[in-house]
Design a protein around this motif. Structure first.
Motif, PDB file in Angstrom:
ATOM      1  N   SER A 234       8.596   6.662   6.141  1.00  0.00           N
ATOM      2  CA  SER A 234       8.774   5.074   6.319  1.00  0.00           C
ATOM      3  C   SER A 234       8.477   4.254   5.036  1.00  0.00           C
ATOM      4  CB  SER A 234       7.633   4.680   7.299  1.00  0.00           C
ATOM      5  OG  SER A 234       7.611   2.930   7.272  1.00  0.00           O
ATOM      6  N   GLN A 238      10.808   1.794   3.020  1.00  0.00           N
ATOM      7  CA  GLN A 238      10.343   0.085   2.559  1.00  0.00           C
ATOM      8  C   GLN A 238      10.638   0.088   0.889  1.00  0.00           C
ATOM      9  OE1 GLN A 238       6.079  -0.221   3.666  1.00  0.00           O
ATOM     10  NE2 GLN A 238       6.729   1.200   5.344  1.00  0.00           N
ATOM     11  N   CYS A 342      -1.049   4.502   7.690  1.00  0.00           N
ATOM     12  CA  CYS A 342      -0.464   3.047   7.338  1.00  0.00           C
ATOM     13  C   CYS A 342      -0.435   2.622   6.186  1.00  0.00           C
ATOM     14  CB  CYS A 342      -1.526   1.992   8.218  1.00  0.00           C
ATOM     15  SG  CYS A 342      -3.008   1.682   7.567  1.00  0.00           S
ATOM     16  N   GLY A 357       2.730  -1.917   7.703  1.00  0.00           N
ATOM     17  CA  GLY A 357       3.339  -0.827   8.539  1.00  0.00           C
ATOM     18  C   GLY A 357       2.481   0.348   8.729  1.00  0.00           C
ATOM     19  N   PHE A 398       7.506  -0.787  10.322  1.00  0.00           N
ATOM     20  CA  PHE A 398       6.863  -1.699   9.312  1.00  0.00           C
ATOM     21  C   PHE A 398       7.544  -3.305   9.392  1.00  0.00           C
ATOM     22  CE2 PHE A 398      10.570  -0.125   6.668  1.00  0.00           C
ATOM     23  CZ  PHE A 398      11.091  -1.294   6.039  1.00  0.00           C
TER      24      PHE A 398
END
Ligand code: 4AD
Ligand code: MG
Length: 430
Positions: A234, A238, A342, A357, A398
């Motif tokens: 993730s 991002q 996170c 996120g 996110f």
């Protein structure tokens, strides 16, 4: 031929007509300079007495700011103007003559401008900010569409809270209680199990009693959610996404960035990968910097985020926050259950957190336990738990706050200027 200011480069040495508003003007004996705007841009119209005649010339000199016109003239190159062109006016027709426009070229106080937001939007600076906002939205859709995401629209009226119950806007939904959405995330998780990679772009609401330059009551969020992606996967999405929107603004909003006097060198540096520091490292760093108002288990305030940002010239991820200060759905780190998988992404130059996120809990029993700990019992949350029952998979997502991102990229000090009609603690007008 009718055209727009954005298109005049196609009509050099041709005579065209532009529908426009009079933004500003100045004149001397035989020549008047009209600053014209049509929404697509700004251009100077040069009115010469001997060309348009005595009557039109005198009228031009006395036209009120924001009068609406059809202006006709020849487009010529002008290297000194930001646009690169000006118009040699041969004639004009008044659509409506405006008098006593309240926002004059002189300085006005913020409250006055906010009260006149419906007119203030016409100013050069506000125009530039809205164009940059639009480019961020456009390049967001481009990025997620090009990477195989499906746009999903979660509901605005919800029965459950996604981000804690203290900041909810309550409303009646016939005989039931409902809330305005704080985040589409819970619904996006359901959609990710149906479509793999999804994203949403929509308004979200926080009944937050915060009156800072980073807080809105109503703001727009971009929320991607990805099945089979872990926390680290993730972060890569991002940083690539943020690089894409920054580079798109640099490419497509050059005039606007110059209007806002944005330091473009700062933006050119924004390239993935971004640095990652853990929450523990951030606390250690802050203590070394002399912050004695923060201890392990505290959330960061604006001064802390700014200090961390200033130590980097890229946006920086702060990862692995204590579970107890983060939302109920975050996956605990298997190596240390006290922290979550996170990250918050902190923008450079003091603009604060632009992304929050995490990886989501996908284990049914653990989620059930979190429900108990957070008091989330009740039918409104049943469906979300059920997602963990039927083919549950690791997944992450996110949320990027659009207005904070616009503030950062455009270099706008206060978030209230980054949305057309801001909803603030003390403002519902206009
Ligand atoms: O960190 P937040 O609260 O995260 C969520 O809502 C997650 N459910 C998102 C997700 O994982 N799908 O909010 C995300 C971002 C923040 O980083 C910030 O940029 C912005 O939303 N934000 C605000 N922007 C303006 N005014 C406010 N009051 C904001 N609160 C959050
Ligand atoms: Mg957050």
């Amino acid at each position: 031929m009718k055209t727009t200011i954005a298109e005049v480069h196609k009509h050099v040495n041709e005579t065209v007509t532009i529908g426009a508003w009079l933004h500003n003007k100045r004149s001397s004996g035989k020549i008047a300079f009209l600053q014209l705007r049509d929404g697509t841009g700004f251009i100077q119209g040069v009115v010469v007495k001997s060309v348009v005649g005595e009557n039109l010339f005198e009228q031009a000199k006395h036209l009120g700011q924001e009068s609406s016109l059809y202006v006709t003239g020849e487009i010529v190159k002008d290297e000194r103007s930001p646009l690169g062109f000006e118009m040699q006016v041969s004639g004009y027709e008044i659509i409506q003559e405006a008098e006593d426009y309240p926002i004059t070229p002189k300085e006005h106080g913020t409250e006055f401008l906010m009260d006149h937001r419906h007119l203030w939007l016409r100013s050069k600076k506000q125009h530039a900010i809205m164009k940059i906002r639009n480019e961020i939205i456009r390049s967001t859709f481009e990025f997620f569409n090009d990477n195989g995401y499906v746009k999903i629209d979660p509901p605005i009226l919800t029965g459950a809270s996604a981000e804690g119950t203290t900041e909810l806007f309550h409303t009646k939904y016939f005989d039931e209680d409902a809330y305005l959405s704080q985040s589409g995330q819970l619904y996006l998780e359901a959609a990710a199990m149906a479509l793999g990679k999804v994203f949403s772009f929509g308004p979200t609401f926080r009944a937050e009693k915060s009156k800072t330059r980073r807080h809105l009551i109503e703001f727009w969020m971009i929320e991607p959610e990805m099945a089979f992606m872990d926390h680290d996967d993730s972060l890569v999405v991002q940083e690539n996404y943020v690089e894409h929107i920054v580079q798109s603004v640099l490419k497509n909003c050059d005039i606007e960035l110059d209007t806002l006097e944005r330091d473009k060198e700062q933006l050119k540096k924004i390239k993935a990968p971004f640095p990652r520091i853990t929450y523990d490292e951030a606390i250690e760093f802050l203590k070394k910097e002399g912050f004695d108002d923060i201890d392990w288990g505290d959330d960061f305030g604006a001064p802390h985020e700014t200090a961390i940002a200033e130590a980097h010239d890229q946006p920086v991820f702060i990862t692995h926050f204590p579970t107890e200060i983060k939302a109920f759905y975050m996956q605990p780190d298997p190596n240390n259950e006290k922290v979550a998988l996170c990250a918050d992404l902190i923008a450079p130059e003091g603009y604060g957190e632009i992304i929050g996120g995490s990886e989501r809990i996908h284990d049914y029993e653990l989620m059930k336990q979190r429900y108990k700990e957070h008091g989330l019992e009740g039918p409104a949350y049943e469906w979300y738990l059920e997602l963990r029952k039927y083919g549950s998979v690791p997944h992450s997502g996110f949320g990027l706050g659009l207005e904070r991102t616009v503030a950062w990229i455009s270099g706008t000090e206060h978030i209230r200027e980054t949305i057309p009609f801001p909803r603030l603690l003390n403002r519902l007008y206009p």
